[in-house]
Design an enzyme around this catalytic site. Structure first.
Site, PDB file in Angstrom:
ATOM      1  N   TYR A  49       0.850  -1.188   0.000  1.00  0.00           N
ATOM      2  CA  TYR A  49       0.000   0.000   0.000  1.00  0.00           C
ATOM      3  C   TYR A  49       0.885   1.237   0.000  1.00  0.00           C
ATOM      4  O   TYR A  49       1.753   1.392   0.858  1.00  0.00           O
ATOM      5  CB  TYR A  49      -0.922   0.016   1.222  1.00  0.00           C
ATOM      6  CG  TYR A  49      -1.694   1.305   1.364  1.00  0.00           C
ATOM      7  CD1 TYR A  49      -2.671   1.647   0.435  1.00  0.00           C
ATOM      8  CD2 TYR A  49      -1.435   2.186   2.406  1.00  0.00           C
ATOM      9  CE1 TYR A  49      -3.376   2.828   0.548  1.00  0.00           C
ATOM     10  CE2 TYR A  49      -2.141   3.371   2.528  1.00  0.00           C
ATOM     11  CZ  TYR A  49      -3.107   3.690   1.599  1.00  0.00           C
ATOM     12  OH  TYR A  49      -3.809   4.870   1.708  1.00  0.00           O
TER      13      TYR A  49
ATOM     14  N   ASP B 238       5.007  -0.692 -19.122  1.00  0.00           N
ATOM     15  CA  ASP B 238       3.839   0.205 -19.080  1.00  0.00           C
ATOM     16  C   ASP B 238       4.140   1.420 -18.196  1.00  0.00           C
ATOM     17  O   ASP B 238       3.341   1.786 -17.334  1.00  0.00           O
ATOM     18  CB  ASP B 238       2.613  -0.544 -18.561  1.00  0.00           C
ATOM     19  CG  ASP B 238       1.308   0.218 -18.840  1.00  0.00           C
ATOM     20  OD1 ASP B 238       1.302   1.065 -19.756  1.00  0.00           O
ATOM     21  OD2 ASP B 238       0.310  -0.030 -18.141  1.00  0.00           O
TER      22      ASP B 238
END
Length: 235
Positions: A37, A79
């Site tokens: 996170y 990406d």
């Protein structure tokens, strides 16, 4: 199967500027990645306000560190874009979404193997390198091109290739050279403009060769920017 295999590869990356993948879970036919996170905002959100050259340099250097660490382990991101770059409250960078990364082929890998077969359009077209758009076998230099597009957009305030359609955007990536960065932002140092232009060269062989080389060049620009300016004592 591809997701599981690539998540396993990405979980081997352990670096302060790469969001870690901790586990892969399967439940009721679905697959879940358990990721670190990261509290903060994406670079995409940050670009809604002007970005200083100093802040952009810091982001660029940290991204180059992340890519250098991944490429050293033979993994290309594939990406790189503002949406996959997180900024914490302390200005630290975390590159996300190595879950679609793949191993770079080694010299010994047969070109017919599953790991090295070309896989067209894995990524976001507006940030893809020319060789990726042409469905050629991209290597680590494809990430360098994508990061160059990100940095150009951050400093110019506009994307260098984005057009009204996928076809038009792809055509510009393949054939157009963006306007010189300093024509759009006079605050950009000439050396940084040169580096970003070198990242976006169409031909991979003529592009900045590696993330390590890019990192060294960015650090030189940072060092020059940090030096105290000479005082003008003339009357």
């Amino acid at each position: 199967r591809r997701l599981l295999k690539e998540a396993e590869r990405a979980s081997g990356l352990d670096h302060e500027h790469i969001a870690a993948i901790y586990d892969v879970l399967e439940a009721d036919g679905d697959t879940f990645l358990v990721m670190e996170y990261v509290e903060g905002i994406t670079l995409r959100d940050r670009l809604r306000r002007p970005l200083s050259v100093e802040e952009c340099l810091s982001i660029a250097t940290q991204c180059a560190e992340a890519l250098a660490a991944a490429h050293e382990k033979g993994i290309v991101h594939h990406d790189v874009k503002p949406d996959n770059i997180m900024l914490t409250r302390r200005g630290r960078v975390k590159v996300l979404d190595f879950g679609i990364a793949r191993h770079l082929p080694s010299p010994e890998t047969p070109t017919t193997s599953e790991g090295s077969a070309p896989d067209a359009f894995r990524g976001t077209p507006a940030y893809m390198s020319p060789e990726a758009l042409l469905a050629q076998e991209p290597d680590a230099r494809a990430d360098i091109f994508s990061l160059g597009v990100v940095l150009y957009e951050a400093l110019a305030g506009r994307h260098p290739f984005l057009s009204e359609s996928f076809v038009a955007t792809s055509d510009r990536i393949l054939h157009e050279t963006p306007a010189p960065l300093r024509h759009l932002n006079r605050k950009v140092p000439a050396e940084l403009e040169r580096i970003i232009a070198g990242m976006m060269v169409k031909e991979p062989a003529e592009r900045i060769a590696s993330a390590e080389s890019l990192l060294a060049e960015l650090r030189r620009v940072e060092l020059g920017a940090a030096r105290p300016k000479r005082l003008d004592l003339s009357w």
